[in-house]
Design a protein around this motif. Sequence first.
Motif, PDB file in Angstrom:
ATOM      1  N   UNK A 152       0.828  -1.206   0.000  1.00 61.64           N
ATOM      2  CA  UNK A 152       0.000   0.000   0.000  1.00 61.64           C
ATOM      3  C   UNK A 152       0.863   1.256   0.000  1.00 61.64           C
ATOM      4  N   UNK A 153       1.968   1.193   0.743  1.00 68.32           N
ATOM      5  CA  UNK A 153       2.829   2.360   0.863  1.00 68.32           C
ATOM      6  C   UNK A 153       3.466   2.773  -0.450  1.00 68.32           C
ATOM      7  N   UNK A 154       3.782   1.810  -1.310  1.00 64.22           N
ATOM      8  CA  UNK A 154       4.403   2.135  -2.589  1.00 64.22           C
ATOM      9  C   UNK A 154       3.526   3.064  -3.419  1.00 64.22           C
ATOM     10  N   UNK A 155       2.214   2.909  -3.296  1.00 64.90           N
ATOM     11  CA  UNK A 155       1.292   3.734  -4.068  1.00 64.90           C
ATOM     12  C   UNK A 155       1.360   5.199  -3.651  1.00 64.90           C
ATOM     13  N   UNK A 156       1.939   5.463  -2.464  1.00 63.54           N
ATOM     14  CA  UNK A 156       2.024   6.830  -1.958  1.00 63.54           C
ATOM     15  C   UNK A 156       3.177   7.616  -2.583  1.00 63.54           C
ATOM     16  N   UNK A 157       4.012   6.947  -3.377  1.00 63.62           N
ATOM     17  CA  UNK A 157       5.183   7.627  -3.936  1.00 63.62           C
ATOM     18  C   UNK A 157       4.812   8.840  -4.783  1.00 63.62           C
TER      19      UNK A 157
END
Length: 204
Positions: free
Chosen positions: A126-131
């Motif tokens: 999920x965190x990768x999508x925050x890039x």
Amino acid sequence: MVRSHVPIPSDPVERIRALRVMREVYRRGEKPSLEVTYRTVNGSTCGPYYVARWRRDSRFRHGRTLYLGKLKNESVSFVEWLVSLDKEQVLELARHLMRNLRSVLKTLLTEVSSLSYKKARRVLARGLAMAFDARPANSTRIRDVLEELPDRLESFLIRTLGGWPAHYSSHLRKVIRSRRRSLDGKHEVPDVLLELERWKLRHG
């Protein structure tokens, strides 16, 4: 500077597909082409499906293809927009996004350290999508940040961002067929990561 509106995907999965494209742009220093492909399943042709593709050149012995899916997918729209830009604009966007990715990875390191593997993997994905929304980091390399993760999480992140190298899936099929023959038709699942390392050693 990129002045056009950036059609950032809203869906996290689509964002990660777009992020993988930009990571490959950053690595190769070239923008992709957007191409149409079809698949044959049980004699029926399915598609069209869209892919981002880089041809081999003097620096890279192998090309690279990243699957984007059907025309309605947001990652397809993103790459369609990307190829309409000048090369320098695309490279500038890739550099900016990789700095954002370093920020995200640094933040996630503290969040996943005490979680079980399954939960940590979910948080990382999920965190990768925050890039696309993060503030740029300083000069720490992505590789340096990844090496601070536990081994299994590091390899999960690398696979998620990078996918398999070009032509690797056909190599893996050959390995499986060979093992079936040696086991009198029985199926044995190979150690995919071990086979990948062997493949990389042979292909440089």
